[in-house]
Design an enzyme around this catalytic site. Structure first.
Site, PDB file in Angstrom:
ATOM      1  N   SER A 307       0.850  -1.188   0.000  1.00 47.26           N
ATOM      2  CA  SER A 307       0.000   0.000   0.000  1.00 47.26           C
ATOM      3  C   SER A 307       0.885   1.237   0.000  1.00 47.26           C
ATOM      4  O   SER A 307       2.095   1.158   0.176  1.00 47.26           O
ATOM      5  CB  SER A 307      -0.919   0.014   1.226  1.00 47.26           C
ATOM      6  N   ASP A 308       0.246   2.389  -0.223  1.00 48.70           N
ATOM      7  CA  ASP A 308       0.957   3.663  -0.213  1.00 48.70           C
ATOM      8  C   ASP A 308       0.456   4.512   0.943  1.00 48.70           C
ATOM      9  O   ASP A 308      -0.667   4.380   1.405  1.00 48.70           O
ATOM     10  CB  ASP A 308       0.725   4.435  -1.514  1.00 48.70           C
TER      11      ASP A 308
END
Length: 808
Positions: A307-308
């Protein structure tokens, strides 16, 4: 003391890492023998230590700047610790693919990799051992590339979101619309990709994962860019029943991820772009912590979620990095090459003769015969006695056959190439793609070619210019220009055979046109797609593929918006998938043969043991052909259930007895007595048969799905006149239903087992005793709702009651 790291610092380090990687620095292995002392003396190089301890040691040796530099997909490494740069983002959906972490050369060694068909096609074979074999080749070739610093060890594959809406641009990346099919597919795929039999033990005996797979996209993701909605900002409103497993009791969005996480211990899971019920998936603690890690126990090996982030706590960074690097430890990243058999894999194991044959077999096994007036298999004659017209946008296709997420293939053999190899006399004309009007430049050339031919082969449909990532469709009908051209060609009185490429289209105009002799769905068939298609057309291989999705009528797109996530029928929704939609042009699981098969339940009642196993199991899988529909005026067979079998046998079981005798880790995996069936080839052609078993029941609360897939297997090479027997494995989970809270419950009542599409045989099973909860579903926080209503939704378009405002 916690420290908060800002966005600017993160982005600056990411730009630095990207520049390094773009300059040609790819995945080199750390040198735990001759590297700097800070590395060689670190516990990460001690192969006797646990993977968790080894990963923690190297991450804890980093300062905060070094941690940030290694956080996202572009990892800078750190020269101080002897840690080389690493690109986490590599792709291998159906073969090594172009991506930041995969570096192909321009020519010679490491300039290509085997390009298998897209998953939607080889999933249509319903052949899980073949899925495992394909995945094993992919991971072997991936290792060959990583061993020379041309790929990473973790790959963002597979895509296991169910293909519920026919307009979705990425549907061809998936195994299809049915969660049970996807679960069997991904179970076998992960064994081949990661080199593990059960998520813990390695087939090579090295104790290391072959590669790190990433199941994506978690969860509820099947929209790219449609009617003003884009995937990055789309908020999917999903009820507990739909999300947890049953749209009013029909398993759907999460079961494939349960198989990845709970049952196969996949190395990584990617959260999806969209939000669910107002909360971004990548920030959804209910999904990521409550369900994924706590309920499914996905904590072994510190599995990581990709994820970011914008601003990140240092403690969170450390935890994330330890999880990621522990996965690399398990893949042997820090170990001496001599201790890991995978490090010996080289270029000589890329695109081997075995891999080439498997790619062609995967394409032929998945191709589905949808209509045949008897013209197929066609006996092409060499020489001037038979001239073949090859017409259409796909007739001379090359890279188009690979589909999306592809890398350079060793070759892409078109239908024209296949005709040349067969020594056929042929003429060629290109055709339109997605135009609404047939122009004279296509029409005149095609008609001229057809006039010179004895048989017309039209290779058409759609390609990735019409459907792809970030590109949803608005129409599911055949392009008007292609239909007009096919109509003109077929009116010439010559055998006209249509080979439909790409994802599913409404074939009603072709099925009802008596001048169209046959229709074959061939999807995206990969590097040997042309020869594979001719294998089917000539009868070198008898077709036995089954549609992995419903073929919807073209007006379906005006009846439900893509943004409506509900499966069951309701206002503005006629129902989705074969489970809830009863007006298909051709149903899920449909596929004809060159022979006649008679499928029946064996006289013996279901037993608790079987001589041959099926979906989800690697050993002893049976394969074989399926029988065609009964003869009648409809040349492509009925699209709905057609009970033309003898009276159904009956069997009765006690729920508590079934559960008490089970030793499975989870009650939903407890075996139901296996179902023995026999498949008789009553025709004159040796053929495979894909056996599909469905279940229908009115046990438990309403509403009820039409039917659900319970088991499947593929029987191979059943000779004319021969009979094959196999026992279909069924679990209690496929018989169970979900209540309003998502709890999986096995209810007492009557269950009808249905064999084949159309149904050839039925069996009634009675479950007695008390209802039993197989899976107690964790409830969302009180401030989150998974009980959206569709009561006030319009017949078409976004629904305000579901929080779906009209797009600007």
């Amino acid at each position: 003391m916690k420290s908060l790291i800002g966005t600017a610092a993160v982005l600056g380090l990411l730009r630095q890492g990207a520049a390094q990687l773009q300059s040609g620095i790819y995945t080199h292995y750390p040198d735990c023998v001759n590297g700097p002392e800070l590395l060689t003396s670190n516990l990460v190089c001690d192969t006797s230590a646990s993977p968790a301890a080894r990963a923690a040691a190297i991450i804890n040796a980093m300062n905060i700047t070094e941690k940030l530099a290694n956080l996202l997909d572009v990892a800078n490494g750190t020269a101080r610790l002897g840690l080389p740069p690493y690109e986490w983002w590599s792709e291998a959906l159906h073969g090594l693919a172009g991506s930041p972490g995969v570096n192909f050369t321009d020519a010679g060694e490491y300039s290509y990799a085997t390009s298998f068909p897209m998953p939607i096609l080889f999933s249509a074979a319903f052949d899980d051992p073949m899925v495992q074999d394909i995945a094993t080749v992919i991971s072997t070739e991936a290792r060959a590339y990583s061993n020379v610093a041309r790929a990473g060890l973790d790959f963002f594959t597979p895509n296991i979101n169910p293909f519920k809406d026919p307009r979705w641009g990425r549907g061809s990346e998936t195994p299809g619309e049915d969660p049970t099919r996807i679960q069997g597919y991904v179970r076998s795929l992960l064994i081949g990709l990661e080199g593990t039999d059960d998520g813990a033990f390695n087939t090579s005996g090295s104790g290391q994962k072959k590669m790190i797979a990433t199941c994506k996209h978690f969860a509820g993701y099947d929209l790219e860019d449609w009617d003003g909605y884009i995937r990055y900002g789309f908020d999917a409103f999903i009820t507990s029943q739909d999300l947890a497993g049953k749209s009013r009791r029909v398993q759907y969005y999460l079961p494939p991820f349960q198989t990845c996480a709970r049952d196969q211990n996949v190395g990584s899971i990617m959260c999806s772009y969209n939000a669910i019920n107002g909360i971004p998936s990548c920030a959804n603690s209910y999904l990521q912590e409550t369900i994924l890690r706590e309920h499914w126990g996905w904590t072994t090996d510190n599995n990581y979620i990709t994820s970011d982030c914008n601003a990140i706590w240092e403690e969170v960074i450390t935890t994330a990095l330890i999880r990621q690097y522990e996965a690399l430890v398990i893949a042997g990243y820090f170990d001496p090459a001599s201790s890991n058999p995978y490090r010996a894999i080289g270029w000589d194991q890329v695109n081997t003769p075995y891999a080439q044959a498997l790619a062609r077999t995967a394409a032929t096994e998945g191709m589905a015969l949808l209509k045949n007036d008897g013209v197929l298999p066609y006996k092409f004659a060499n020489g001037t006695a038979c001239t073949v017209a090859l017409i259409g946008m796909w007739a001379n296709a090359s890279y188009q056959m690979q589909g999306g997420y592809s890398g350079p293939a060793p070759y892409t053999h078109s239908p024209i190439y296949a005709a040349q190899q067969l020594g056929l006399d042929w003429v060629y004309s290109n055709g339109p793609t997605n135009e609404s009007t047939l122009t004279s430049n296509f029409s005149d050339a095609a008609m001229s070619a057809a006039k010179k031919a004895d048989v017309i082969l039209y290779f058409g449909g759609i390609d990735i210019s019409v459907e792809s990532e970030a590109n949803d469709r608005y129409d599911i009908a055949w392009p008007e220009s292609q239909l007009e051209l096919i109509g003109n060609l077929s009116s010439m009185g010559k055998p006209t055979i249509v080979i439909q490429m790409g994802s599913m289209l409404d074939a009603t105009p072709l099925l009802t046109n008596s001048n169209v002799s046959a229709l074959v769905w061939a999807g995206y068939p990969g590097q040997d797609g042309g020869p594979a298609a001719f294998d089917i057309l000539t009868g070198a291989v008898a077709p036995a593929g089954r549609l992995p999705v419903t073929m919807y009528p073209s007006n379906y797109v005006s009846e439900v918006p893509m943004t409506n996530m509900s499966l069951r029928p309701g206002p503005g929704n006629p129902g989705r998938t074969y489970k809830w939609f009863n007006d298909a042009v051709l149903p899920f699981g449909y596929g004809m043969h060159y022979t006649t098969f008679k499928a029946s339940f064996s006289p013996a009642a279901p037993s608790t043991s079987s001589s041959s196993s099926n979906y989800g199991y690697r050993n002893g899988n049976g394969w074989g052909p399926r029988s065609g529909p009964p003869s009648g005026p409809n040349p492509w067979g009925p699209s709905g259930p057609n009970h033309w079998a003898p009276a159904a046998p009956h069997a009765k079981y006690n729920i508590q007895t079934l559960i008490s005798s089970c030793t499975a880790a989870h009650p939903d995996l407890c075996p139901f007595p296996s179902v023995p069936i026999t498949i008789h080839n009553a025709g004159a052609t040796t053929s495979d048969f894909s056996a599909l078993l469905f279940v229908s029941s009115t046990a438990g609360p309403t509403p009820y799905p039409l039917k659900s897939l319970a088991s499947y297997t593929r029987l191979h090479s059943i000779a004319a006149g021969a009979t094959a027997s196999v026992s279909l494995n069924v679990t209690l989970g496929v018989l169970a239903r979900r209540d309003e809270s998502g709890n999986q419950i096995l209810y007492p009542g009557s269950y009808t087992l249905m064999l084949d599409v159309p149904t050839q045989a039925t069996m009634v099973v009675e479950l007695a005793g008390q209802a039993a909860v197989l899976d107690l579903w964790p409830q969302p926080p009180a401030n989150e709702t998974y009980a959206a209503t569709v009561a006030e939704c319009p017949l078409y378009g976004p629904c305000a009651a579901l929080g779906q405002p009209l797009a600007d």
